[in-house]
Structures are given as C-alpha cells and as structure tokens.
Design an enzyme around this catalytic site. Structure first.
Site, short mmCIF file in Angstrom:
data_model
loop_
_atom_site.label_atom_id
_atom_site.label_comp_id
_atom_site.label_asym_id
_atom_site.label_seq_id
_atom_site.Cartn_x
_atom_site.Cartn_y
_atom_site.Cartn_z
N TYR A 6 10.43 -5.14 0.43
CA TYR A 6 11.18 -4.33 0.67
C TYR A 6 10.42 -3.30 1.50
O TYR A 6 8.90 -3.37 1.72
CB TYR A 6 10.30 -3.08 -1.64
CG TYR A 6 11.11 -4.18 -2.08
CD1 TYR A 6 12.25 -3.82 -2.48
CD2 TYR A 6 10.62 -5.58 -2.76
CE1 TYR A 6 13.59 -4.53 -3.64
CE2 TYR A 6 11.12 -6.39 -3.52
CZ TYR A 6 12.54 -5.76 -3.48
OH TYR A 6 13.47 -6.46 -4.60
N TYR A 43 1.34 5.37 7.41
CA TYR A 43 2.84 4.48 5.91
C TYR A 43 4.13 3.67 6.72
O TYR A 43 4.24 2.71 6.23
CB TYR A 43 2.32 4.57 4.71
CG TYR A 43 3.74 4.17 3.63
CD1 TYR A 43 3.16 3.39 3.06
CD2 TYR A 43 5.52 5.06 3.09
CE1 TYR A 43 3.81 3.05 2.17
CE2 TYR A 43 6.03 4.22 2.92
CZ TYR A 43 5.36 3.43 1.65
OH TYR A 43 6.71 2.85 1.18
N TYR A 67 0.70 -0.89 0.15
CA TYR A 67 -0.21 0.07 -0.24
C TYR A 67 0.43 1.26 0.19
O TYR A 67 1.44 1.51 1.06
CB TYR A 67 -0.62 0.08 0.89
CG TYR A 67 -1.57 0.95 1.41
CD1 TYR A 67 -3.38 0.46 0.91
CD2 TYR A 67 -1.34 2.32 1.35
CE1 TYR A 67 -3.79 1.99 0.84
CE2 TYR A 67 -2.23 3.43 1.24
CZ TYR A 67 -4.18 2.68 1.26
OH TYR A 67 -4.89 4.65 0.98
N1 LIG Z 1 7.46 4.02 -4.33
C1 LIG Z 1 8.60 5.31 -3.22
O1 LIG Z 1 8.70 6.08 -3.62
C2 LIG Z 1 8.63 3.97 -2.78
C3 LIG Z 1 10.60 4.53 -1.29
C4 LIG Z 1 10.38 3.30 -0.86
C5 LIG Z 1 9.79 2.32 -0.17
N2 LIG Z 1 8.92 1.44 -1.53
C6 LIG Z 1 8.66 0.19 -1.33
O2 LIG Z 1 9.12 -0.06 -2.34
C7 LIG Z 1 7.92 -1.05 -2.97
C8 LIG Z 1 7.50 -1.31 -5.01
O3 LIG Z 1 7.07 -0.04 -4.62
P1 LIG Z 1 6.48 0.46 -5.71
O4 LIG Z 1 6.48 2.40 -6.19
O5 LIG Z 1 6.57 -0.05 -7.08
O6 LIG Z 1 4.77 0.40 -5.55
P2 LIG Z 1 3.89 1.02 -6.26
O7 LIG Z 1 4.09 0.79 -8.12
O8 LIG Z 1 2.73 1.37 -5.95
O9 LIG Z 1 3.13 -0.73 -6.75
C9 LIG Z 1 2.78 -1.67 -5.96
C10 LIG Z 1 2.02 -2.67 -6.20
O10 LIG Z 1 0.83 -3.67 -5.18
C11 LIG Z 1 -0.42 -4.03 -6.07
N3 LIG Z 1 -0.77 -3.93 -4.58
C12 LIG Z 1 -1.54 -3.56 -3.46
N4 LIG Z 1 -2.30 -3.97 -2.85
C13 LIG Z 1 -1.84 -5.06 -3.08
C14 LIG Z 1 -2.82 -6.85 -3.26
N5 LIG Z 1 -3.52 -6.71 -1.28
N6 LIG Z 1 -1.93 -7.88 -3.23
C15 LIG Z 1 -1.61 -8.01 -4.31
N7 LIG Z 1 -1.10 -6.58 -5.35
C16 LIG Z 1 -1.20 -5.37 -3.87
C17 LIG Z 1 -0.54 -2.64 -6.49
O11 LIG Z 1 -1.36 -3.19 -7.21
P3 LIG Z 1 -2.48 -1.83 -7.35
O12 LIG Z 1 -1.68 -1.04 -8.90
O13 LIG Z 1 -3.92 -2.81 -7.85
O14 LIG Z 1 -3.25 -0.95 -5.83
C18 LIG Z 1 1.00 -2.17 -7.15
O15 LIG Z 1 0.86 -3.24 -8.99
C19 LIG Z 1 6.55 -1.36 -2.08
O16 LIG Z 1 7.14 -2.11 -0.72
C20 LIG Z 1 7.13 0.44 -1.53
O17 LIG Z 1 6.35 0.40 -0.03
C21 LIG Z 1 8.66 2.49 -2.48
#
Ligand SMILES: NC(=O)c1ccc[n+]([C@@H]2O[C@H](COP(=O)([O-])OP(=O)(O)OC[C@H]3O[C@@H](n4cnc5c(N)ncnc54)[C@H](OP(=O)(O)O)[C@@H]3O)[C@@H](O)[C@H]2O)c1
Length: 297
Positions: free
Chosen positions: A113, A139, A75
């Site tokens: 992650y 978060y 999330y």
């Molecule tokens: N983005 C950042 O700047 C950032 C920074 C630090 C750490 N992180 C971490 O890095 C990791 C990857 O992040 P990201 O940026 O790639 O995130 P993202 O683009 O938002 O992708 C997250 C994915 O998880 C899916 N998802 C959400 N709920 C789910 C569920 N119940 N079952 C299965 N899939 C689900 C979403 O699907 P839907 O599209 O259908 O919702 C989306 O495809 C995460 O752990 C995040 O916390 C991210």
C-alpha cells in the site's frame, strides 16, 4: 521476464495461503477479516515479524511459503517522520524491497500500500497512476521509494495507493473528531481536499483483486480510494452529523494549523485504472461513512 520466471510468479495466489504483515494496524485488522474467505490467512503483527529485519522476513517466508504476502505495515506518523527519517526510510523504503525479494524467492504475489502523499497537490483534476510524483514530506518520499522497490522486482505485485484511511476505532481522523466534538466546537482545515476511505472498503477491494480470475495478469500500480472529494472540514462535518452531535465545526486554513510535515492541498486519486482493468470500484466516501455507522456497535 523469462518464461520460467513468469511461471514461478504466477504460481502464487490466495489458495496457497496469505500472510498479512502489520496485522494489528487499522488496515491490517480489516484485511484479516476480509481475506479470511479466500484461503488460509496468517495475521502477523510487529512482534511476529519486523519487516525492517531482512533476515526475519526471509525466515518467515521460508517457513510459511505463502501464496500472497500482504503488507499493511508502514511507518505512518506523517509529522514524526520529518525528524525520524531513518526509521521511516527503513520501514517505508527498504522493507518493501525485503518483502519483494522474499516474495520472489517463493513465487508469492505481493500486495503493498502507498499513499496520495506521493503527489504535490497542485493538480486540478484527480491524479492518475502515471502522473508525475513530487512528495512534499519525508513520509511521502519514503513511501514513493517503497513503491519503486516493489515495482522493480520481477514479481506479481499490486501496489495500491490509497488516501485518508480511517476506521471506527483506533487512532485516526474519525475517532479524533468524535472525541473532540464530544467536548465542544472544533476547528478543522478546509483547504486540503481528498477522499476519505474506510479501511473496510480498501480491504474489500484487496479481496476482490486477489479473487479476480485474471489477477496475476493485472498486476501493477493502482489508485484505490473511495469516490468523490471533500475537505477535512467537510469530512469532519459529516462525522459530527453521523454521530448525532450538534456542535459547530468551523473551517480554518492550513496556515492556521501548522504541522511539521507539509501536506498536499489536493490529493484526490483517479481510480479509473482499477475499474477498467479489474472492474473494482470503491463506494462514494459519504456512502462508505454512512455504511460504517450503520453497521452497529
Ligand atoms: N492512514 C492513512 O491515512 C493512510 C493514507 C494513505 C496510505 N496509507 C497507507 O496504508 C497502509 C496502512 O496504513 P494504516 O493506516 O493501517 O497504518 P497503521 O494503523 O499505522 O498501521 C501500521 C502498522 O504497521 C506496524 N508496523 C510498523 N513498523 C513495523 C515493522 N517494522 N514491522 C512490522 N510491523 C510494523 C505498526 O505496528 P506498531 O503499532 O507496533 O507500530 C502498525 O500495526 C500503509 O502502507 C500506509 O502508508 C495510510
């Protein structure tokens, strides 16, 4: 850990096949590309496996019996999480435990992650893995609980804290700035510092971890972000330059851009542990950005 458990845990690995969850997110897509050479990859989106559904997670793992589970699902709506606490808690805090239990049941490794937002941002040097955490928003709190859930299980787990993820497509800071700058001057927060990390760099680091000859012995918590420090404003300027746009990017203070979730003012990660234990180093953030633009359409 007993000898029997250790043997079971180490029996996992990429050769037995990898499952990526959240495969349609920005990191998930990059992982599907980067891990393809290591062994068979099953890339599952939310419709294939909802990680918040414990029974569905167990059934998926029993069916596929992967050697590695890579959890890119989360999330990630930082501001919305302030009001959607239950949803954020289920996906970020509870679901990683479901995945860890499932990994334990088939002797799989788990890659998970987490985020720089587990820190409060008051440090004056980059954060190390063993620095105290003090998340400032829902978060960050739920992501910290997810880390704990994974690290508490007797499995081969890699918990990778990363920061400021972006890609050339999808919804992220780079694509937002590119869109806004095409319309005119932009104002960007200049008093929050971090390390922008393209998903391709993190996916490549993940591949290197899984391919490491002594990977299982190196399991644990790691910081994995690009090197160097920049403000959102400095990052926006670099993006605008890379796009060849000639618009003004004005610095503003966090106080001038109120958001529902409080963010750390400084969340630079010290990635020395990953370098020392596994010899894996991500590129400097500016080089990673330039490389992304140099890749062509
Ligand atoms: N983005 C950042 O700047 C950032 C920074 C630090 C750490 N992180 C971490 O890095 C990791 C990857 O992040 P990201 O940026 O790639 O995130 P993202 O683009 O938002 O992708 C997250 C994915 O998880 C899916 N998802 C959400 N709920 C789910 C569920 N119940 N079952 C299965 N899939 C689900 C979403 O699907 P839907 O599209 O259908 O919702 C989306 O495809 C995460 O752990 C995040 O916390 C991210």
């Amino acid at each position: 850990m007993s000898g029997k458990q250790a043997v079971t845990a180490h029996a996992g690995g990429p050769g037995r096949g990898m499952v990526i969850l959240g495969a349609h997110g920005q990191l998930g897509r990059a992982l599907a590309k980067a891990l393809a050479g290591l062994g068979p990859v099953q890339a599952l989106g939310r419709a294939d496996c909802d990680i918040g559904d414990e029974a569905a997670v167990q059934a998926m793992v029993r069916r596929l019996r992967p050697g590695v589970i890579v959890n890119a699902a989360a999330y990630t709506a930082v501001d919305k999480a302030q009001t959607e606490r239950d949803a954020a808690f289920l996906i970020n805090a509870l679901a990683p435990g479901y995945l860890a239990d499932a990994a334990l049941s088939v002797g799989a490794w788990l890659v998970h992650y987490s985020t720089d937002y587990v820190f409060d941002g008051t440090a004056t040097r980059p954060y190390r893995e063993d620095d105290p955490v003090a998340p400032q928003n829902v978060y960050g709190k739920t992501k910290r609980l997810g880390e704990e859930a994974v690290l508490a299980r007797p499995i081969t787990a890699f918990v990778l804290r990363t920061a400021w993820l972006y890609d050339r497509e999808g919804r992220n800071f780079l694509t937002t700035i590119r869109r806004l700058a095409a319309q005119g001057p932009v104002r960007v927060v200049a008093d929050q510092y971090g390390s922008p990390t393209p998903v391709g760099s993190l996916a490549e680091a993940t591949r290197a971890i899984l391919a490491h000859p002594h990977a299982a012995e190196c399991a644990g918590l790691y910081h994995a972000a690009c090197r160097g420090t920049v403000s959102w404003h400095g990052f926006a300027e670099a993006i605008v330059r890379s796009c060849g746009l000639a618009v003004a990017v004005s610095p503003i203070a966090t106080a001038d851009y109120p958001t529902a979730a409080r963010r750390p003012a400084y969340s630079v990660l010290d990635c020395g542990r990953l370098a020392q234990r596994m010899g894996i180093v991500l590129p400097p953030w500016g080089q990673a950005l330039a490389d992304l633009f140099g890749e062509g359409p």
